[in-house]
Design an enzyme around this catalytic site. Structure first.
Site, PDB file in Angstrom:
ATOM      1  N   ARG A 153      29.928  27.642  29.460  1.00 39.20           N
ATOM      2  CA  ARG A 153      29.120  27.396  28.251  1.00 39.20           C
ATOM      3  C   ARG A 153      28.406  26.050  28.358  1.00 39.20           C
ATOM      4  NH1 ARG A 153      33.913  28.195  24.420  1.00 39.20           N
ATOM      5  NH2 ARG A 153      32.670  27.255  22.766  1.00 39.20           N
TER       6      ARG A 153
ATOM      7  N   LYS B  21      29.139  21.248  15.370  1.00 42.49           N
ATOM      8  CA  LYS B  21      28.002  21.760  14.601  1.00 42.49           C
ATOM      9  C   LYS B  21      28.472  22.550  13.383  1.00 42.49           C
ATOM     10  CE  LYS B  21      26.298  24.083  18.068  1.00 42.49           C
ATOM     11  NZ  LYS B  21      27.062  23.765  19.287  1.00 42.49           N
TER      12      LYS B  21
ATOM     13  N   ARG C 121      39.481  31.264  19.763  1.00 42.18           N
ATOM     14  CA  ARG C 121      38.429  32.203  20.156  1.00 42.18           C
ATOM     15  C   ARG C 121      38.614  32.649  21.594  1.00 42.18           C
ATOM     16  NH1 ARG C 121      33.152  28.956  18.502  1.00 42.18           N
ATOM     17  NH2 ARG C 121      32.584  29.752  20.551  1.00 42.18           N
TER      18      ARG C 121
ATOM     19  N   ARG D 270      18.654  28.572  21.172  1.00 44.20           N
ATOM     20  CA  ARG D 270      19.433  28.162  22.337  1.00 44.20           C
ATOM     21  C   ARG D 270      18.613  28.147  23.607  1.00 44.20           C
ATOM     22  NH1 ARG D 270      24.825  29.013  20.283  1.00 44.20           N
ATOM     23  NH2 ARG D 270      26.403  28.476  21.817  1.00 44.20           N
TER      24      ARG D 270
HETATM   25  P1  ADP Z   1      29.603  27.215  20.822  1.00 40.05           P
HETATM   26  O1  ADP Z   1      28.390  26.452  20.414  1.00 40.05           O
HETATM   27  O2  ADP Z   1      30.877  26.466  20.555  1.00 40.05           O
HETATM   28  O3  ADP Z   1      29.542  27.736  22.237  1.00 40.05           O
HETATM   29  P2  ADP Z   1      28.810  29.518  19.191  1.00 40.05           P
HETATM   30  O4  ADP Z   1      29.661  30.152  18.166  1.00 40.05           O
HETATM   31  O5  ADP Z   1      27.546  28.879  18.742  1.00 40.05           O
HETATM   32  O6  ADP Z   1      29.771  28.479  19.911  1.00 40.05           O
HETATM   33  O7  ADP Z   1      28.437  30.588  20.325  1.00 40.05           O
HETATM   34  C1  ADP Z   1      29.406  31.382  20.974  1.00 40.05           C
HETATM   35  C2  ADP Z   1      28.715  32.356  21.952  1.00 40.05           C
HETATM   36  O8  ADP Z   1      27.860  33.255  21.223  1.00 40.05           O
HETATM   37  C3  ADP Z   1      27.791  31.711  22.988  1.00 40.05           C
HETATM   38  O9  ADP Z   1      28.494  31.258  24.140  1.00 40.05           O
HETATM   39  C4  ADP Z   1      26.822  32.871  23.289  1.00 40.05           C
HETATM   40  O10 ADP Z   1      27.404  33.802  24.165  1.00 40.05           O
HETATM   41  C5  ADP Z   1      26.668  33.548  21.947  1.00 40.05           C
HETATM   42  N1  ADP Z   1      25.503  33.020  21.170  1.00 40.05           N
HETATM   43  C6  ADP Z   1      25.558  32.354  19.990  1.00 40.05           C
HETATM   44  N2  ADP Z   1      24.333  32.016  19.558  1.00 40.05           N
HETATM   45  C7  ADP Z   1      23.453  32.484  20.501  1.00 40.05           C
HETATM   46  C8  ADP Z   1      22.039  32.422  20.658  1.00 40.05           C
HETATM   47  N3  ADP Z   1      21.250  31.814  19.744  1.00 40.05           N
HETATM   48  N4  ADP Z   1      21.497  32.984  21.765  1.00 40.05           N
HETATM   49  C9  ADP Z   1      22.260  33.593  22.684  1.00 40.05           C
HETATM   50  N5  ADP Z   1      23.603  33.675  22.608  1.00 40.05           N
HETATM   51  C10 ADP Z   1      24.204  33.128  21.535  1.00 40.05           C
END
Ligand code: ADP
Length: 191
Positions: A145, A13, A134, A87
């Site tokens: 996740r 993404k 990360r 999400r």
């Molecule tokens: P990925 O999609 O690879 O898991 P992201 O950078 O989108 O990576 O998200 C990393 C972490 O940040 C998630 O596992 C969650 O803990 C938190 N996070 C990100 N966006 C949200 C959201 N919209 N709602 C809740 N938690 C979020």
């Protein structure tokens, strides 16, 4: 133009969002990046979020929604690309409400479809090749996740299908092929 990029962790993404930013001059709103910035700045919010993220769980909706509201209200952009948000269903409904208040409307939700097995091997490579991986990129947390993705995030699919906003893109191909398909969909908006 308002677009949501949606898909499991490791689907690509972030890469695709970056390409759309360059091509269409949209503002990228990545909740994951915003949370990682707060952690780097050692803010109160960052402290709260870090342990949750390190377990692969979702950060509470009120934190996420206030970050999003702040971005939308304090931006002179009219075009946005959301990546990693919404999400869950509550976030999707809250986004609709916010867009309505700002007189904006969602154009398209692009799902990047990738099978779990491929996601796991992509993240394993990312960990092997990167010195500053990360802290939530390891096999155990990734599995959680993915679990959270299937439990909560995928639930927004029927919501956007019903609104006829969702398109699926096969994410198990080269970055170029995926971004070409995404561009075709974006160019089709309003057609
Ligand atoms: P990925 O999609 O690879 O898991 P992201 O950078 O989108 O990576 O998200 C990393 C972490 O940040 C998630 O596992 C969650 O803990 C938190 N996070 C990100 N966006 C949200 C959201 N919209 N709602 C809740 N938690 C979020």
């Amino acid at each position: 133009m308002i677009i949501i990029l949606f898909g499991p962790p490791g689907a690509g993404k972030g890469t695709q969002a970056q390409r759309l930013v360059e091509r269409y001059r949209l503002k990228q709103i990545s909740t994951g990046d915003m949370l990682r910035d707060s952690i780097a700045n050692e803010s109160e919010l960052g402290r709260k979020a870090k342990s949750i993220m390190d377990r692969g769980e979702l950060v509470p909706d009120e934190i996420i929604l206030s970050m999003i509201r702040d971005k939308l209200e304090n931006s002179d952009y009219k075009g946005f690309i959301f990546d990693g948000f919404p999400r869950n269903l509550e976030q999707a409904e809250a986004l609709d409400e916010m867009l309505l208040q700002l007189n904006l409307s969602l154009d398209l939700v692009i799902e990047i479809v990738v099978e779990d097995q491929l996601l796991i091997s992509r993240i394993q490579n990312r960990v092997r090749e990167s010195k500053n991986a990360r802290s939530d990129d390891n096999e155990e947390v990734l599995k959680n996740r993915l679990h959270v993705y299937h439990q909560s995030t995928e639930m927004i699919k029927p919501y956007y299908l019903k609104k006829k906003k969702l398109v699926e893109i096969d994410g198990m191909r080269s970055i170029e092929k995926v971004s070409n398909d995404i561009e075709i969909q974006v160019n089709n908006i309003g057609a």
